[in-house]
Design a protein around this motif. Structure first.
Motif, PDB file in Angstrom:
ATOM      1  N   GLY A 279      25.581  50.086  45.413  1.00  0.00           N
ATOM      2  CA  GLY A 279      24.891  48.932  45.986  1.00  0.00           C
ATOM      3  C   GLY A 279      25.318  47.629  45.359  1.00  0.00           C
ATOM      4  N   ALA A 280      26.603  47.521  44.989  1.00  0.00           N
ATOM      5  CA  ALA A 280      27.118  46.328  44.333  1.00  0.00           C
ATOM      6  C   ALA A 280      26.958  45.105  45.230  1.00  0.00           C
ATOM      7  CB  ALA A 280      28.589  46.524  43.990  1.00  0.00           C
ATOM      8  N   SER A 281      26.620  43.973  44.608  1.00  0.00           N
ATOM      9  CA  SER A 281      26.444  42.733  45.351  1.00  0.00           C
ATOM     10  C   SER A 281      27.522  41.702  45.042  1.00  0.00           C
ATOM     11  CB  SER A 281      25.070  42.125  45.034  1.00  0.00           C
ATOM     12  OG  SER A 281      24.969  41.829  43.640  1.00  0.00           O
ATOM     13  N   SER A 282      28.490  42.067  44.209  1.00  0.00           N
ATOM     14  CA  SER A 282      29.541  41.124  43.832  1.00  0.00           C
ATOM     15  C   SER A 282      30.522  40.923  44.985  1.00  0.00           C
ATOM     16  CB  SER A 282      30.288  41.640  42.604  1.00  0.00           C
ATOM     17  OG  SER A 282      30.947  42.867  42.903  1.00  0.00           O
ATOM     18  N   ASP A 283      31.329  39.898  44.854  1.00  0.00           N
ATOM     19  CA  ASP A 283      32.408  39.655  45.804  1.00  0.00           C
ATOM     20  C   ASP A 283      33.576  40.566  45.398  1.00  0.00           C
ATOM     21  OD1 ASP A 283      34.954  38.501  46.772  1.00  0.00           O
ATOM     22  OD2 ASP A 283      33.707  36.871  47.518  1.00  0.00           O
ATOM     23  N   PRO A 284      33.975  41.529  46.246  1.00  0.00           N
ATOM     24  CA  PRO A 284      35.017  42.482  45.844  1.00  0.00           C
ATOM     25  C   PRO A 284      36.374  41.830  45.611  1.00  0.00           C
ATOM     26  CG  PRO A 284      34.441  42.761  48.154  1.00  0.00           C
ATOM     27  CD  PRO A 284      33.419  41.839  47.566  1.00  0.00           C
ATOM     28  N   PHE A 285      36.655  40.735  46.289  1.00  0.00           N
ATOM     29  CA  PHE A 285      37.913  40.028  46.040  1.00  0.00           C
ATOM     30  C   PHE A 285      37.925  39.458  44.624  1.00  0.00           C
ATOM     31  CE2 PHE A 285      40.291  35.990  46.020  1.00  0.00           C
ATOM     32  CZ  PHE A 285      41.558  36.447  46.377  1.00  0.00           C
TER      33      PHE A 285
END
Length: 339
Positions: A279-285
């Motif tokens: 459930g990660a909320s970070s920007d994957p880029f």
């Protein structure tokens, strides 16, 4: 006079890079290793120049830089056709009386692809990294050398109204920090083909097997507080040119089919920040960018400790500066191929 050997890969790569640089210098007054203000700047497509007139700048540069194209041998004929799409008579006629002409060859198709980037505005070409110091969140630092092939700005109506500090490495769409400018980093690669099945292969390799794009992106952000790199990619220059661009999910909708290139989202399913669970909320880029930095620092630490293991591969060996000392390049064809 017969050429003793085929052109080295670097010569063709340099011609591709330098031809684009000559075009930008003539049209934008943007020399290599400098940068221009993005205020009031525009893309090549919006300069109002005809494509035939633009191609003259490229042909004029090639004519001065590559006199070997005037030769009669088979190698020169093949390379002339590859680069500018002309036979010897047509080339000699043009050199004797330069005039606007329809783009052809590898360099002509590079120009045509450039005109598709109508919202991607070049602000630097061959931007120097020399003297740059990049810091990792864990406190390690690294000095860099080299050059970024190309830096573009994607202009938006609210440009220049954001924060004046360095972009947070863990930036996401939920961050309170807002960018002044949206930056695109492009690395230009000369390739054979590519056939349809291999379009974008060099781009994917750069994202996951190499470190340059991540280091380029963070270096530019550090040197330009207020800038946020929202996309990086490889421009594959072959029989046609493909401008691939890996983009932050926060900006995919803005850039897709909007004059920035072929948008990819490979990192969106592969990366998240180290301390995140499901459930990660970070920007994957941005998570990819941090991972590339971590890998670069780990590689440098290993090298400084004497742990360097040769991994011969044709493309890698072709460009390696110490392949003569290693001696493994001939085993994979990296000592003789054009590309």
């Amino acid at each position: 006079e017969q050429q003793d050997e085929d052109l080295d890969a670097r010569i063709r790569g340099d011609l591709v890079h330098s031809s684009l640089a000559a075009l930008f210098e003539n049209v934008f007054s943007l020399p290599e290793r400098t940068e221009r203000s993005s205020v009031g700047a525009t893309s090549l497509a919006n300069m109002g120049c005809s494509v035939e007139d633009l191609f003259v700048h490229i042909l004029d540069y090639v004519g001065h830089r590559a006199p070997w194209l005037e030769r009669e041998d088979a190698t020169a004929a093949q390379r002339r056709h590859d680069l500018v799409g002309l036979n010897r008579k047509s080339w000699m006629d043009w050199l004797a009386s330069p005039q606007p002409m329809q783009p052809s060859g590898r360099l002509g198709n590079l120009l045509l692809a450039e005109l598709e980037l109508h919202n991607s505005i070049p602000i630097a070409i061959e931007w120097s990294l020399n003297g740059m110091n990049v810091a990792h969140p864990d406190g390690r630092t690294m000095d860099l050398t080299g050059f970024i092939d190309r830096v573009d700005v994607f202009h938006t109506p609210d440009s220049e109204e954001g924060d004046s500090t360095v972009a947070p490495l863990d930036w996401s769409a939920d961050s309170t920090w807002t960018p002044k400018r949206l930056i695109l980093i492009r690395d230009i690669k000369s390739v054979d083909g590519p056939n349809e099945a291999k379009i974008g292969d060099r781009h994917r390799k750069a994202l996951f097997d190499e470190l340059q794009l991540g280091l380029y992106a963070r270096s530019w952000e550090i040197a330009h507080p207020g800038d946020l790199v929202i996309g990086v990619g490889i421009s594959e220059v072959g029989s046609f040119t493909n401008h691939s661009l890996e983009v932050s999910p926060a900006f995919v909708e803005l850039l897709e089919e909007n004059g920035a290139g072929a948008i990819t989202t490979f990192t969106h399913d592969t990366h998240r920040l180290p301390d995140e669970e499901s459930g990660a909320s970070s920007d994957p880029f941005r998570a990819w960018l941090r991972e590339r930095l971590t890998t670069a620092f780990d590689v440098a630490d290993a090298a400084n400790s004497g742990r360097v293991h040769a991994t011969p591969e044709e493309y890698v060996c072709t460009w390696c500066r110490v392949k003569e000392a290693c001696g493994l390049a001939p085993l994979v064809g990296g000592d003789s191929t054009w590309n």
